[in-house]
Design a protein around this motif. Sequence first.
Motif, PDB file in Angstrom:
ATOM      1  N   GLY A  19       0.755  -1.240   0.000  1.00 19.49           N
ATOM      2  CA  GLY A  19       0.000   0.000   0.000  1.00 19.49           C
ATOM      3  C   GLY A  19       0.787   1.293   0.000  1.00 19.49           C
ATOM      4  N   GLY A  20       2.036   1.287   0.496  1.00 22.43           N
ATOM      5  CA  GLY A  20       2.758   2.548   0.583  1.00 22.43           C
ATOM      6  C   GLY A  20       4.209   2.361   0.957  1.00 22.43           C
ATOM      7  N   GLU A  23       4.887   1.591   4.696  1.00 21.92           N
ATOM      8  CA  GLU A  23       3.981   0.634   5.322  1.00 21.92           C
ATOM      9  C   GLU A  23       4.719  -0.432   6.112  1.00 21.92           C
ATOM     10  N   GLY A  33       4.247   0.042  -1.789  1.00 21.70           N
ATOM     11  CA  GLY A  33       3.314   0.659  -2.716  1.00 21.70           C
ATOM     12  C   GLY A  33       3.294   0.012  -4.085  1.00 21.70           C
ATOM     13  N   TRP A  34       3.922  -1.157  -4.218  1.00 25.07           N
ATOM     14  CA  TRP A  34       4.104  -1.810  -5.510  1.00 25.07           C
ATOM     15  C   TRP A  34       2.793  -2.226  -6.185  1.00 25.07           C
ATOM     16  N   SER A  35       1.706  -2.313  -5.438  1.00 29.56           N
ATOM     17  CA  SER A  35       0.443  -2.773  -6.038  1.00 29.56           C
ATOM     18  C   SER A  35      -0.281  -1.681  -6.823  1.00 29.56           C
ATOM     19  N   HIS A  36       0.035  -0.420  -6.575  1.00 25.50           N
ATOM     20  CA  HIS A  36      -0.749   0.685  -7.131  1.00 25.50           C
ATOM     21  C   HIS A  36      -0.893   0.669  -8.654  1.00 25.50           C
ATOM     22  N   PRO A  37       0.164   0.382  -9.434  1.00 22.47           N
ATOM     23  CA  PRO A  37      -0.003   0.422 -10.891  1.00 22.47           C
ATOM     24  C   PRO A  37      -0.962  -0.633 -11.431  1.00 22.47           C
ATOM     25  N   TYR A  38      -1.271  -1.648 -10.626  1.00 18.57           N
ATOM     26  CA  TYR A  38      -2.058  -2.776 -11.118  1.00 18.57           C
ATOM     27  C   TYR A  38      -3.479  -2.789 -10.539  1.00 18.57           C
ATOM     28  N   PHE A  39      -3.823  -1.754  -9.783  1.00 21.00           N
ATOM     29  CA  PHE A  39      -5.153  -1.748  -9.174  1.00 21.00           C
ATOM     30  C   PHE A  39      -6.211  -1.421 -10.224  1.00 21.00           C
ATOM     31  N   ASP A  40      -7.295  -2.145 -10.176  1.00 21.75           N
ATOM     32  CA  ASP A  40      -8.426  -1.943 -11.079  1.00 21.75           C
ATOM     33  C   ASP A  40      -9.683  -1.841 -10.222  1.00 21.75           C
ATOM     34  N   THR A 185      -5.527  -4.415 -15.947  1.00 20.24           N
ATOM     35  CA  THR A 185      -4.140  -4.107 -15.612  1.00 20.24           C
ATOM     36  C   THR A 185      -3.239  -5.333 -15.657  1.00 20.24           C
TER      37      THR A 185
END
Length: 216
Positions: A19-20, A23, A33-40, A185
């Motif tokens: 998430g950040g 975190e 924060g690695w998940s952010h580009p793949y969130f749909d 994504t």
Amino acid sequence: MRISITEFISLDGVVQAPGGPEEDTDGGFAHGGWSHPYFDAEVLGGAFDAGMRNADALLFGRRTWQTMAGAWPERAGDPFADRMNSIKKYVVSSTLTDADLTWNNTTLIPGADAVARVRELRAAEGGDLAMMGSPTLVRTLIQEGLVDELQLIVMPVLLGGGKSIFPADGGRRPLELVSTTTAKTGAQVCVFRPVTAPGQPTGGIGEGVAVRARTS
């Protein structure tokens, strides 16, 4: 109550700090924060919404609870945030006290009592006891055979190391892929449930397996 776990996870099995940046930097982890580009919002957001609709309570480890407790109360007024703030919550910790439980409707489970107390909750009537994050606690519950459903939100990225939810005890734990949905994504929402061998009682993921692995 059925124990249902949802995790953002990389292709190499890392669940740490999706998430950040700040975190969770344990072990020098630098990809927070690695998940952010793949969130749909439609597919991944829908998976979380469905999970919350089925949940009667949430279960957290200390670090994840503190992260959530620091974020969701400020988002009151959004339907999902209001549900997060109002739902019954349990946090497992050996360091928190009741005085630290500032997030509404939270109950402390002492770390030493975690497995026994979660076993009691799982045996109680009700909807899902939902979990997210909390890798150390999730790993323990998988080892103890207390997980009924594992929803992995698999992101198309390799992180090269970090915290995992999977036990490394040599135990074999067969799972059934119940459903999979692909977001635009490239992320996939994969739902797994335990496979019960013929003649064996129905149990959670890994029930009995970890014990055999430790004693063989």
